[in-house]
Motif scaffolding. Sequence first.
Motif, PDB file in Angstrom:
ATOM      1  N   ASP A   1     -23.472  88.524 -13.960  1.00 30.18           N
ATOM      2  CA  ASP A   1     -22.561  87.511 -13.437  1.00 30.18           C
ATOM      3  C   ASP A   1     -22.663  87.477 -11.909  1.00 30.18           C
ATOM      4  O   ASP A   1     -23.505  88.155 -11.303  1.00 30.18           O
ATOM      5  CB  ASP A   1     -21.126  87.745 -13.911  1.00 30.18           C
TER       6      ASP A   1
ATOM      7  N   LEU B   1     -23.126  83.098 -14.866  1.00 28.24           N
ATOM      8  CA  LEU B   1     -24.247  84.009 -15.028  1.00 28.24           C
ATOM      9  C   LEU B   1     -25.539  83.457 -14.434  1.00 28.24           C
ATOM     10  O   LEU B   1     -25.745  82.245 -14.384  1.00 28.24           O
ATOM     11  CB  LEU B   1     -24.469  84.309 -16.509  1.00 28.24           C
TER      12      LEU B   1
ATOM     13  N   VAL C   1     -23.293  90.791 -18.605  1.00 28.16           N
ATOM     14  CA  VAL C   1     -22.507  90.130 -19.660  1.00 28.16           C
ATOM     15  C   VAL C   1     -23.438  89.822 -20.819  1.00 28.16           C
ATOM     16  O   VAL C   1     -24.469  89.173 -20.636  1.00 28.16           O
ATOM     17  CB  VAL C   1     -21.875  88.818 -19.132  1.00 28.16           C
TER      18      VAL C   1
ATOM     19  N   THR D   1     -18.455  79.805  -8.098  1.00 28.75           N
ATOM     20  CA  THR D   1     -17.186  80.359  -8.575  1.00 28.75           C
ATOM     21  C   THR D   1     -16.062  80.063  -7.595  1.00 28.75           C
ATOM     22  O   THR D   1     -14.968  79.623  -7.979  1.00 28.75           O
ATOM     23  CB  THR D   1     -17.319  81.878  -8.782  1.00 28.75           C
TER      24      THR D   1
ATOM     25  N   SER E   1     -24.131  81.782  -7.387  1.00 25.33           N
ATOM     26  CA  SER E   1     -23.117  81.795  -8.438  1.00 25.33           C
ATOM     27  C   SER E   1     -21.745  82.122  -7.859  1.00 25.33           C
ATOM     28  O   SER E   1     -20.722  81.596  -8.305  1.00 25.33           O
ATOM     29  CB  SER E   1     -23.480  82.820  -9.518  1.00 25.33           C
TER      30      SER E   1
ATOM     31  N   PRO F   1     -16.867  83.770 -16.373  1.00 24.74           N
ATOM     32  CA  PRO F   1     -18.115  84.290 -15.815  1.00 24.74           C
ATOM     33  C   PRO F   1     -19.164  83.207 -15.576  1.00 24.74           C
ATOM     34  O   PRO F   1     -19.378  82.331 -16.418  1.00 24.74           O
ATOM     35  CB  PRO F   1     -18.599  85.284 -16.885  1.00 24.74           C
TER      36      PRO F   1
ATOM     37  N   ILE G   1     -18.533  80.874 -20.817  1.00 24.56           N
ATOM     38  CA  ILE G   1     -19.441  81.323 -19.773  1.00 24.56           C
ATOM     39  C   ILE G   1     -20.285  80.144 -19.318  1.00 24.56           C
ATOM     40  O   ILE G   1     -20.540  79.209 -20.082  1.00 24.56           O
ATOM     41  CB  ILE G   1     -20.364  82.471 -20.229  1.00 24.56           C
TER      42      ILE G   1
END
Length: 216
Positions: free
Chosen positions: A55, A131, A61, A121, A117, A129, A107
């Motif tokens: 992640d 990924l 994950v 986020t 990433s 999450p 996800i």
Amino acid sequence: MSVKQASAEYKAMVQEKLGEKFNIIAGDMERVRASGAIDGALKSGQSAPDFTLPDAFGNQVSLKTLLAKGPVVISFYRGEWCPFCNLELRGLQEALPKIEALGASLIAISPEKPDHSIVATEKSKLTFPVLSDFGNTVARQFGIVFRVGDELQAFSKNVFKNDIALRNGEDSYELPVPATYVIDAAGVIRFTHVDVDYMTGRAEPDEVVAALATLK
């Protein structure tokens, strides 16, 4: 406002701004569609391949671990640089309480390096999450990978100052077609939405929630 409505409005703005140059983008989408690049995309009723990906913060994950808790929703997106992807991710974030209420996990997966990433986020205030799928390894297993055309590569670098190779850490210029999958706890795909039109061809979060509801 639905994801498709918001996407249509943004598309209209981009089209107006770019004028005839918009045809470079539209033409590459048609090229991918005609190429049959996603003819082998996984479909409902097929088993999802297991995978483990990092992640945004380096945590590993795995799909298997998530499925042990219940159904999983996977959203493949092109990258943090794509405004249409961000609209979809925000829509999924809004739907997250309903998704979790149905016992499912969510996800998102892109080929970007983890630092991008983190940006995705933080930019969209995501609490699920995000990924990193280096080299599109997992996206390839789902059958949704295509190569960006040479003309669009140059256009993206020169006009949008966006070099996918730098963001992804490799120079294949391959991306996943935006795709949404709902996978039941047994690992079987129960809902798919795969569309070459990355602007307005997105799955609506309400469709995802409805698909999860049928698993109950």
